[in-house]
Design an enzyme around this catalytic site. Sequence first.
Site, PDB file in Angstrom:
ATOM      1  N   GLU A 131       0.800  -1.227   0.000  1.00  0.00           N
ATOM      2  CA  GLU A 131       0.000   0.000   0.000  1.00  0.00           C
ATOM      3  C   GLU A 131       0.834   1.278   0.000  1.00  0.00           C
ATOM      4  O   GLU A 131       0.534   2.232   0.712  1.00  0.00           O
ATOM      5  CB  GLU A 131      -0.955  -0.008   1.194  1.00  0.00           C
ATOM      6  CG  GLU A 131      -1.920  -1.184   1.186  1.00  0.00           C
ATOM      7  CD  GLU A 131      -2.815  -1.235   2.413  1.00  0.00           C
ATOM      8  OE1 GLU A 131      -2.748  -0.317   3.247  1.00  0.00           O
ATOM      9  OE2 GLU A 131      -3.576  -2.212   2.545  1.00  0.00           O
ATOM     10  N   GLU A 170      -6.276 -10.645  -1.203  1.00  0.00           N
ATOM     11  CA  GLU A 170      -7.135 -10.403  -0.041  1.00  0.00           C
ATOM     12  C   GLU A 170      -8.593 -10.296  -0.483  1.00  0.00           C
ATOM     13  O   GLU A 170      -9.325  -9.385  -0.091  1.00  0.00           O
ATOM     14  CB  GLU A 170      -6.696  -9.114   0.682  1.00  0.00           C
ATOM     15  CG  GLU A 170      -5.236  -9.124   1.115  1.00  0.00           C
ATOM     16  CD  GLU A 170      -4.799  -7.817   1.784  1.00  0.00           C
ATOM     17  OE1 GLU A 170      -5.676  -7.070   2.279  1.00  0.00           O
ATOM     18  OE2 GLU A 170      -3.587  -7.545   1.825  1.00  0.00           O
TER      19      GLU A 170
END
EC number: 3.2.1.8
Length: 1077
Positions: free
Chosen positions: A337, A460
Amino acid sequence: MKNKRVLAKITALVVLLGVFFVLPSNISQLYADYEVVHDTFEVNFDGWCNLGVDTYLTAVENEGNNGTRGMMVINRSSASDGAYSEKGFYLDGGVEYKYSVFVKHNGTGTETFKLSVSYLDSETEEENKEVIATKDVVAGEWTEISAKYKAPKTAVNITLSITTDSTVDFIFDDVTITRKGMAEANTVYAANAVLKDMYANYFRVGSVLNSGTVNNSSIKALILREFNSITCENEMKPDATLVQSGSTNTNIRVSLNRAASILNFCAQNNIAVRGHTLVWHSQTPQWFFKDNFQDNGNWVSQSVMDQRLESYIKNMFAEIQRQYPSLNLYAYDVVNEAVSDDANRTRYYGGAREPGYGNGRSPWVQIYGDNKFIEKAFTYARKYAPANCKLYYNDYNEYWDHKRDCIASICANLYNKGLLDGVGMQSHINADMNGFSGIQNYKAALQKYINIGCDVQITELDISTENGKFSLQQQADKYKAVFQAAVDINRTSSKGKVTAVCVWGPNDANTWLGSQNAPLLFNANNQPKPAYNAVASIIPQSEWGDGNNPAGGGGGGKPEEPDANGYYYHDTFEGSVGQWTARGPAEVLLSGRTAYKGSESLLVRNRTAAWNGAQRALNPRTFVPGNTYCFSVVASFIEGASSTTFCMKLQYVDGSGTQRYDTIDMKTVGPNQWVHLYNPQYRIPSDATDMYVYVETADDTINFYIDEAIGAVAGTVIEGPAPQPTQPPVLLGDVNGDGTINSTDLTMLKRSVLRAITLTDDAKARADVDKNGSINSTDVLLLSRYLLRVIDKFPVAENPSSSFKYESAVQYRPAPDSYLNPCPQAGRIVKETYTGINGTKSLNVYLPYGYDPNKKYNIFYLMHGGGENENTIFSNDVKLQNILDHAIMNGELEPLIVVTPTFNGGNCTAQNFYQEFRQNVIPFVESKYSTYAESTTPQGIAASRMHRGFGGFSMGGLTTWYVMVNCLDYVAYFMPLSGDYWYGNSPQDKANSIAEAINRSGLSKREYFVFAATGSDHIAYANMNPQIEAMKALPHFDYTSDFSKGNFYFLVAPGATHWWGYVRHYIYDALPYFFHE
């Protein structure tokens, strides 16, 4: 090795049954007496951890119970420090178990050991701990501590620990937990098949465990049945693994304690693990970025953070290997991220987040100023990760166009440098098939990342119903579309693959989104949902496989496969620059002004130096160092020069960390012509990393174009532009260039001499019939005599005699000490690879400062000694390049080319290297570099022999004698150094063999020259000197170093021994005497 007997075996049986049918509700118990736990430590740490921040656990071979492997506990600070292991998955409250462990200490006297059980009361949420057994243990004796104990029925997360009443070091082994009576079966309701088997031939199917779900036997049974990949939800993130106490800038302490039970479960059951994550702006403690490891400290410098980052990554991989060597750590999210959601920051700041700490800001950007830390992290991870662990960049909102493009740009750069293996698409989306996270945006992002050439893992995945806004059928449709997209990629892509699809949670009761959003494949009771059935419907049964052994391991990282033409890449520059980028300040862009094929080519412009060109990174998974490949590109220019030399080269970093540049091919061409740079057998250096193939010019800054760039399987035949017609040879006397010599030519010549007309440059070349460089009455006279047939050819003026100042008795004179240092006018070394009669081999070419391919150079081949290779002579130890550079700069040596081949490889020896030298080395080198050879035919090589020399040291000296005997037609100058000729039984035999070779050649004494050298204390002197004396007696040699008067000399350095430190000075003394006759 001891047999591991764990509950997983019984679970596996129940799971196996669950594959085929739903267990009836009246079958709830299996009758057996069994071991619930048996930790032997023969391979892994079996879920045991250090109790106490400074306590250290280590496995010790042959020191366990019964001489096997055991666990040692050291560096305890208090009596409460020791070892513990969470056993919640195996143990239930309200059940009596017998606990047993063997312990030993090597202290003095008797030590009191304690075996304790702790648990969480699920009703009161209180932590409880009870000592269930104590025992006094005599030093040096293995002793069993055991007890029966029943925790309350409300107990969960049951943990076992071992301590003593002091801080003594101790060893423990053979931890067993047993129960009597009936084992509760794990009832798991299943669909008709299991996901990991359905998709085994496509990718791994994964899920998530955390510290809570790992102790849930129903969830773990579901994991065992359905999935073959596990990610720790939080337990391997930085805040779970970084240890503040005792960390230093160069040694960051790490702990796997929070992940231990999950890693142990995966290791015992052969489930692959995705590491998540190393570098993240979130869930990383602030002290990690601050001076003195304190939250209130100042931000550290970049250099300090480099140290901490490298140490952290290094120690994480090392600790996983130390504790769980059998674990299949198949992938790792190195950076998580790092790209901002802010379109302004992806456009102008390379995607870097706002600097700072907390609220989405990045402490990494605070220290580094931008996202440069990403490449550093991947560089360190590549250095320390296990070979089978693939490295990923992982992010969310990865389908948002501006963020997608920024991620793709970052990852393409990392992939092209060989640092990244894939992109992790987190895939937190909703069940809407359209909209922001709709399937079209999602598939476009997936294809974008695949187009990089790397692999993709969906890491995810959860698909929210948004508290009932979307139906379970809509969710099922979206799940199916995502899985179908991944399957389609793997069925059609010739580039990267999807190697894993991982859902972010085992069931709807265990999701970070909350059960009301029901985002997963199983409901809160572990029942399969419509989404599960939809996913299970994609792969026909004929394509199912073994989920415990998925295709390729499911880890990705396969090299690219060549297409039907044998091409790994083929860049046509029609509408795209592909993966080509500019070098230096140059600019690369598409141009329709000229093209070799199609309508566009790649233009390289705004160059300020010759090396400013165009480059393409090579993926080391495809272009494997040490292997051979074919490289091809065509190049052209339109204006700015009368000719230019194009070079296709490889830039790489070698094993010492030095950046190197190796020529693949080079050719000279005129304007408005395409030239083919092509090497079908180029061997990439075996130690190469960070590789780029690039195109530049040799010595100008003109704009140029390239087209049809190809990297292919070795030996691939690629047709290039037809060779430009060569100029016909000059016909002396044909002044008007009509192909005949007659009175018209004589008239033009006379008028030129009288200055009545001005001849063109080509006409002047034909009019200068005596080739002395000027046109005068002598040329008129000669042409007249030729036309009258008084002469039948034009005599050519003899070259002037050499003006070199010879010495008749050269003495050993070392080069000045300053010559061992780098020279301001340094030449360059080019590593070349060729394929010959002894296979594919390498050699090095020294090009003098200012090398001009339009000029002609003498060439000297120099062979290494025994146990050495082609790199020895130009190594930092010998420093011969520095000596050559200085000698040329200071006018002591004429600029020349020096080549260092090798007699290693294939069936080659020092004695028979001359065969490869004749057939392969000379033609290869002198077709690429500008020597006096007009062609590399045997006739062309022979005609230029007076400009070619050969020498060698030690075994290379032996090679030199064999080259002389077998290659006199190709070579005129010889420099045997510290090596004699291995022939016959006496010095006279050696001399006679050399004389016979000279006799066969028909050469005069002015057409071959020998300058030999060695040290008086060198072992070779005893063999060389008698041979030299026998040769001096032959009529074939005139002994003197003045080669204007003789052709043979032997330099002996007083006291010199077998060392390149002397030999380099022999070359410095002898080489100036070559190439003057």
